[in-house]
Design a protein around this motif. Structure first.
Motif, mmCIF file in Angstrom:
data_model
loop_
_atom_site.group_PDB
_atom_site.id
_atom_site.type_symbol
_atom_site.label_atom_id
_atom_site.label_comp_id
_atom_site.label_asym_id
_atom_site.label_seq_id
_atom_site.Cartn_x
_atom_site.Cartn_y
_atom_site.Cartn_z
ATOM 1 N N ILE A 36 34.598 -12.949 -13.191
ATOM 2 C CA ILE A 36 34.857 -13.425 -11.783
ATOM 3 C C ILE A 36 36.431 -13.647 -12.298
ATOM 4 O O ILE A 36 36.676 -14.512 -13.037
ATOM 5 C CB ILE A 36 34.014 -14.469 -11.600
ATOM 6 C CG1 ILE A 36 32.452 -14.104 -11.373
ATOM 7 C CG2 ILE A 36 34.563 -15.158 -10.110
ATOM 8 C CD1 ILE A 36 31.734 -15.145 -11.294
ATOM 9 N N HIS A 37 37.177 -13.356 -11.179
ATOM 10 C CA HIS A 37 38.638 -13.744 -10.898
ATOM 11 C C HIS A 37 38.802 -14.575 -9.675
ATOM 12 O O HIS A 37 39.837 -15.463 -10.035
ATOM 13 C CB HIS A 37 39.490 -12.426 -10.517
ATOM 14 C CG HIS A 37 39.320 -11.571 -11.640
ATOM 15 N ND1 HIS A 37 38.475 -10.427 -11.659
ATOM 16 C CD2 HIS A 37 39.673 -11.232 -13.075
ATOM 17 C CE1 HIS A 37 38.264 -9.687 -12.849
ATOM 18 N NE2 HIS A 37 39.296 -10.176 -13.717
ATOM 19 N N CYS A 81 32.372 -21.519 -12.668
ATOM 20 C CA CYS A 81 33.291 -20.427 -12.760
ATOM 21 C C CYS A 81 34.246 -20.797 -13.824
ATOM 22 O O CYS A 81 34.876 -19.901 -14.200
ATOM 23 C CB CYS A 81 33.638 -20.243 -11.299
ATOM 24 S SG CYS A 81 32.557 -19.334 -10.287
ATOM 25 N N CYS A 82 34.801 -21.990 -13.507
ATOM 26 C CA CYS A 82 35.911 -22.234 -14.464
ATOM 27 C C CYS A 82 35.835 -22.046 -15.868
ATOM 28 O O CYS A 82 36.914 -21.996 -16.539
ATOM 29 C CB CYS A 82 36.462 -23.676 -14.208
ATOM 30 S SG CYS A 82 35.767 -25.018 -15.118
ATOM 31 N N ARG A 83 34.783 -22.080 -16.497
ATOM 32 C CA ARG A 83 34.712 -21.761 -17.712
ATOM 33 C C ARG A 83 35.008 -20.436 -18.152
ATOM 34 O O ARG A 83 35.761 -20.277 -19.144
ATOM 35 C CB ARG A 83 33.192 -21.972 -18.280
ATOM 36 C CG ARG A 83 32.542 -23.120 -17.967
ATOM 37 C CD ARG A 83 31.291 -23.450 -18.762
ATOM 38 N NE ARG A 83 30.634 -25.009 -17.998
ATOM 39 C CZ ARG A 83 29.694 -25.159 -17.357
ATOM 40 N NH1 ARG A 83 29.158 -24.278 -16.806
ATOM 41 N NH2 ARG A 83 29.133 -26.424 -17.128
ATOM 42 N N GLY A 84 34.824 -19.468 -17.222
ATOM 43 C CA GLY A 84 35.137 -17.987 -17.506
ATOM 44 C C GLY A 84 36.677 -18.062 -17.019
ATOM 45 O O GLY A 84 37.390 -17.221 -17.953
ATOM 46 N N PHE A 85 37.215 -18.640 -16.221
ATOM 47 C CA PHE A 85 38.436 -18.548 -15.845
ATOM 48 C C PHE A 85 39.458 -19.145 -17.059
ATOM 49 O O PHE A 85 40.340 -18.614 -17.259
ATOM 50 C CB PHE A 85 38.832 -19.391 -14.668
ATOM 51 C CG PHE A 85 38.292 -19.098 -13.393
ATOM 52 C CD1 PHE A 85 37.830 -17.669 -13.166
ATOM 53 C CD2 PHE A 85 38.034 -20.090 -12.176
ATOM 54 C CE1 PHE A 85 37.285 -17.387 -11.972
ATOM 55 C CE2 PHE A 85 37.619 -19.486 -11.131
ATOM 56 C CZ PHE A 85 37.287 -18.202 -10.812
ATOM 57 N N ARG A 101 38.470 -19.161 -20.201
ATOM 58 C CA ARG A 101 38.622 -18.123 -21.286
ATOM 59 C C ARG A 101 39.653 -16.892 -21.071
ATOM 60 O O ARG A 101 40.299 -16.513 -22.182
ATOM 61 C CB ARG A 101 37.167 -17.677 -21.619
ATOM 62 C CG ARG A 101 36.243 -18.580 -22.173
ATOM 63 C CD ARG A 101 34.926 -17.859 -22.669
ATOM 64 N NE ARG A 101 34.276 -17.552 -21.778
ATOM 65 C CZ ARG A 101 33.437 -18.016 -21.164
ATOM 66 N NH1 ARG A 101 32.872 -19.292 -21.280
ATOM 67 N NH2 ARG A 101 32.656 -17.658 -19.989
ATOM 68 N N GLN A 102 39.657 -16.615 -19.810
ATOM 69 C CA GLN A 102 40.591 -15.331 -19.614
ATOM 70 C C GLN A 102 42.044 -15.845 -19.034
ATOM 71 O O GLN A 102 42.756 -15.177 -18.889
ATOM 72 C CB GLN A 102 39.942 -14.621 -18.325
ATOM 73 C CG GLN A 102 39.824 -15.366 -17.235
ATOM 74 C CD GLN A 102 38.844 -14.644 -16.245
ATOM 75 O OE1 GLN A 102 37.826 -13.661 -16.484
ATOM 76 N NE2 GLN A 102 38.893 -14.839 -14.779
ATOM 77 N N ARG A 126 46.287 -23.423 -17.708
ATOM 78 C CA ARG A 126 45.484 -22.269 -18.281
ATOM 79 C C ARG A 126 45.726 -21.043 -17.285
ATOM 80 O O ARG A 126 44.601 -20.104 -17.306
ATOM 81 C CB ARG A 126 43.994 -22.520 -18.370
ATOM 82 C CG ARG A 126 43.792 -23.597 -19.498
ATOM 83 C CD ARG A 126 42.553 -24.126 -19.639
ATOM 84 N NE ARG A 126 42.513 -25.346 -20.665
ATOM 85 C CZ ARG A 126 42.051 -24.609 -21.891
ATOM 86 N NH1 ARG A 126 41.850 -23.467 -22.312
ATOM 87 N NH2 ARG A 126 41.767 -25.848 -23.036
ATOM 88 N N GLY A 127 46.359 -21.132 -16.264
ATOM 89 C CA GLY A 127 46.737 -20.182 -15.351
ATOM 90 C C GLY A 127 45.626 -19.879 -14.101
ATOM 91 O O GLY A 127 45.744 -18.869 -13.601
ATOM 92 N N ILE A 128 45.177 -21.107 -14.023
ATOM 93 C CA ILE A 128 44.332 -21.263 -12.617
ATOM 94 C C ILE A 128 44.839 -22.025 -11.698
ATOM 95 O O ILE A 128 45.358 -22.902 -11.611
ATOM 96 C CB ILE A 128 42.849 -22.073 -13.298
ATOM 97 C CG1 ILE A 128 42.265 -21.190 -14.432
ATOM 98 C CG2 ILE A 128 42.015 -21.967 -12.185
ATOM 99 C CD1 ILE A 128 41.368 -22.126 -15.177
#
Length: 245
Positions: free
Chosen positions: A84-85, A125-129, A131-132, A176-178
């Motif tokens: 998810i982005h 969702c932010c866990r995946g955010f 990491r990426q 973290r780019g979020i």
């Protein structure tokens, strides 16, 4: 396309603002996870519209008040569609009433869906955010969260809470780019406002003297979801015709 190869999860996406946002993101290249409660058919209809554009879409029933259900849904979306982005926290309800007469159950329901639901989905969702090292979080607030509204103590509190939560998330995760931002709609033509007529005195308070359309909010969401807003976070964009100016 601005959102090519991106996957967006949109809550409350089977109707109203959520539907308009989901379709707008799909028009610009995103695949969409359509999150809904209530009847399944409207959500499936949104998926069919998205698939007709050549994009992938899948509907997921999820009560955002339930942490386990949210975690399971995010996991399922990732397995079905990929990483998810973009997250759009749009799910919301109203239970209006004057403060002195408001039932505590109505207060709790609005806060649980509008605010805690966004918290659950953002955290999942932010866990995946993280990491990426990329993610766009868009929270649908309201001008009621900025200026208040008589008869909407619960709703205004939930929408003001979203703004405060977004600012905190922006500070925590920006490195973290979020990006995490809010949209604060005013009077928009949806089921929630269907009883407001053109001659309603409330509309006379709007400098533009008209209601907005769901597409107006969807266009703001597209901007915040796209690379055009990569250096914008912690912001609240009003889409209200100048009402809260």
């Amino acid at each position: 396309m601005k959102l090519e190869n991106k996957i967006a999860l949109v809550t409350g996406a089977s109707q109203g603002l959520g539907k308009a946002i989901a379709l707008k993101l799909a028009e610009n290249g995103a695949d969409i996870a359509v999150i809904y409660v209530g009847p399944e058919e409207p959500a499936l209809a949104v998926c069919r519209e998205i698939e007709a554009m050549g994009r992938r879409a899948k509907a997921y029933f999820c009560d955002v008040r339930e942490e386990e259900a949210v975690n399971d849904t995010v996991k399922a979306v990732t397995e079905d569609l990929g990483k998810i982005h973009i997250l759009v926290n749009n799910a919301g309800v109203t239970r209006d009433g004057l403060l002195v007469k408001m039932d505590e159950k109505d207060y709790d329901m609005v806060l649980d869906i509008n605010l805690k639901g966004a918290f659950h989905m953002t955290r999942a969702c932010c866990r995946g955010f993280m990491r990426q090292r990329y993610g766009k979080i868009i929270n649908i607030s309201s001008i009621a969260g900025l200026v208040g509204n008589a008869g909407q103590v619960n709703y205004a509190a939930s929408k003001a809470g979203l703004i405060g939560m977004s600012k905190s998330v922006a500070k925590e995760l920006g490195g973290r780019g979020i990006c995490c931002n809010c949209i604060a709609p005013g009077f928009i033509e949806t089921d929630m406002t269907k009883d407001i007529k053109e001659d309603n005195p409330l509309l006379q308070q709007v400098p533009m003297r008209k209601m907005g359309k769901p597409e107006d909010v969807a266009n703001a969401a597209l901007f915040l979801a796209s690379p055009d807003s990569d250096y914008i976070t912690g912001e609240t964009i009003r889409v209200d015709g100048g009402l809260a100016t």
